[in-house]
Design an enzyme around this catalytic site. Structure first.
Site, short mmCIF file in Angstrom:
data_model
loop_
_atom_site.label_atom_id
_atom_site.label_comp_id
_atom_site.label_asym_id
_atom_site.label_seq_id
_atom_site.Cartn_x
_atom_site.Cartn_y
_atom_site.Cartn_z
CE LYS A 215 -39.58 -1.84 -48.97
NZ LYS A 215 -38.24 -1.23 -48.92
CD GLU A 290 -40.25 -7.37 -33.99
OE1 GLU A 290 -40.49 -6.56 -33.06
OE2 GLU A 290 -39.17 -7.45 -34.56
CB CYS A 324 -36.86 -4.82 -32.35
SG CYS A 324 -36.92 -4.55 -34.09
CD GLU A 425 -37.89 1.08 -31.44
OE1 GLU A 425 -38.65 1.40 -32.37
OE2 GLU A 425 -37.55 -0.09 -31.21
#
Ligand code: UN1
Length: 535
Positions: A215, A290, A324, A425
């Site tokens: 997906k 992750e 990331c 983040e």
């Protein structure tokens, strides 16, 4: 012959499609220059289940819009749900026995061909990738190249995938270990690397003899449909890799809970990753995560400042900070702070924003309006917590930028380690400069977040560099290089809230996509009792 994934609808279908497209999910929310009919004819993508192009049974679709130009409809995609996930899992399960029986070197030949076709089509895929996701074209080519690298690397593993052969305690007895596939693997991938990250997951999974349900992110599902075409052309049997487009709630969640899926590999936010891990824990399902990062680049007083500057610009503003691995903190020794900061501000202010398909552009847009709001929210927080904004700090406007989700590259200094812009983040073109007095302090500041993906140190001191390699809590440390730019032959992943112990890329990824089996062969012709009989 296989149908093209990207096809033209004709005749009466057009009206039906138009009606579907305008109901719920598929509402065209953008001004278009051409008629809706023309747009739908040109940009109608499908699920790929057992090699067949399928619609969602609901008939609903969602749109994928170019983030650099919101008048540009990249395509419409099925808004799938449980029925499509079930069909895809069935297809993957049916394909499994034949695929896992194919010897791994033969599987490798197919994946090698995939790499070759991707290389032939690199430019075409990269152009679509930039259009749907916004990263500048050079980086889009890099994204596709990372997929090609992964294909060649994984294909080669078809002739390795080593196990151990070890001495055993008894005479006339052998012991060794072999890898077995898990079965059907579910993959939920993000929009920031629309090609590289799906390939990190798909290629090792299928090389190990698994089959796949993928997906992709709703913000960037087009690129991967090109990969599905390549897989088919390379001769991958139908059903080995299946594609289901749709939202996390309607598709991803069903995949995570589906009893027919034995492993989930997810790249995305730490919050979603934690939910997936909890569900997989309940279901005894293997899961690789992750997730977020708060990566830092240390600049020591003995660093080559020119190099450190280039690294900071590339690490912080490449992919508009939407990696990331992006450099969202610069930890700078006070002795070079002024010199470094002045030049960084000057260079940052000169970065050219625009549509990434223009080769002269340095920084593309953010992925969507919501992400730009989120970034703006972090910038407001930085200001209100007392950090000093040196440049940027607002949506970019003028010169055609109003058509997209652009945000000016932004620098803060006077940032304290406990401020939220130094802890959380941001996933945008914002980086925070923190001042330190020593290497020990730099490492302590770097380690002082809940994340641990990538890290970097610029120094000419070999002792300091080795100390950093040892003491930095992160999955990746670069010396005299930026925090971005991992290659596929070394493990990729992070510690603390970034990951759950697994790694992607390199041969270590095969530990996720296989189960170890230990085999003992006793050819003595008698019962030999381990730990009991003495020879
Ligand atoms: C990511 O941001 O999720 O090292 C992946 C890099 C790239 C991969 C980034 N090779 O920046």
């Amino acid at each position: 012959m296989r149908p093209q994934l990207f096809w033209f609808t004709t005749g009466l279908n057009i009206l039906e499609n138009l009606l579907r497209c305008c109901s719920g999910f598929g509402t065209l929310s953008v001004r278009v220059d051409r008629t809706a009919d023309e747009q739908i004819m040109e940009h109608r993508y499908h699920n790929v289940i057992n090699g067949q192009l399928t619609e969602a049974t609901s008939g609903r679709r969602f749109n994928n819009i170019n983030p650099a130009d919101t008048t540009d409809l990249v395509g419409s995609f099925p808004a799938s749900g449980e029925a499509e996930v079930n069909a895809a899992v069935d297809a993957a399960a049916d394909a499994l026995p034949g695929w896992r029986k194919l010897p791994a070197p033969r599987r490798g030949e197919i994946v090698f061909r995939v790499g070759r076709i991707m290389a032939d089509r690199k430019e075409q895929i990269a152009q679509l990738l930039t259009r749907e996701m916004g990263k500048v074209i050079a980086e889009a080519r890099g994204d596709v190249q990372e997929g090609i690298d992964t294909a060649y690397y994984a294909a080669g593993e078809g002739r390795r995938m080593f196990g151990d052969t070890v001495p055993v305690e008894m005479p006339n007895k052998a012991g060794f270990s072999i890898r077995r596939p898990i079965g059907v693997c579910g993959m939920i991938t993000p929009w920031n690397f629309p090609m590289a990250i799906p390939t990190w997951k798909i290629f090792p999974a299928i090389m190990a003899g698994n089959t796949v349900v993928l997906k992709p992110a709703t913000d960037a599902p087009a690129t991967v449909t090109q990969l599905l075409e390549v897989l088919a052309e390379a001769g991958l049997p139908e059903g080995v890799v299946n594609l289901v487009t749709g939202s996390g709630a309607a598709v991803g969640d069903v995949m995570v809970r589906h009893p027919g899926i034995g492993a989930i590999s997810f790249t995305g936010s730490s919050a979603v990753g934690a939910e997936i891990a909890a569900t997989c824990g309940q279901l005894h399902k293997r899961v690789s995560l992750e997730m977020g990062g708060k990566n830092a680049q240390i600049v020591m007083d003995d660093a080559d400042l020119d190099l450190a500057l280039e690294g900071a610009l590339w690490g912080a503003f490449g992919t508009a900070g939407q990696r990331c691995t992006a450099t969202s903190r610069l930890i700078v020794h006070k002795k070079v702070l002024l010199a470094f900061t002045d030049r960084l501000v000057e260079r940052t202010s000169r970065l050219k924003l625009g549509d990434g398909r223009d080769e002269s552009v340095d920084v593309g847009p953010l992925i969507n309006a919501a992400q730009r709001e989120t970034v703006a929210g972090w910038v407001d927080r930085g200001r209100s917590e007392g950090a000093r904004m040196l440049c940027g700090g607002k949506p970019a406007a003028g010169n055609g930028l109003d058509k997209g989700h652009f945000y000016e590259p932004t620098l803060f200094d006077c940032v304290e380690p406990d401020m939220s812009i130094a802890q959380e983040e941001i996933f945008g073109p914002v980086t925070a400069i923190l001042a330190v007095d020593s290497l020990d302090e730099a490492i302590a500041v770097l380690n002082g977040t809940r994340y641990g993906l990538s890290s970097s140190i610029y120094t000419r001191n070999v002792n300091g560099a080795f100390k950093a390699m040892e003491e930095i809590e992160a999955g990746i440390t670069y010396v005299n290089g930026p925090t971005i730019g991992a290659e596929v032959q070394l493990p990729f992943g992070g510690v603390k809230a970034t990951g759950n112990g697994h790694r992607e890329a390199s041969h270590t990824v095969f530990d996720f996509y296989t189960e170890w089996k230990s085999v003992y062969v006793d050819y003595s012709g008698k019962l030999q009792r381990a730990q009991i009989d003495e020879t």
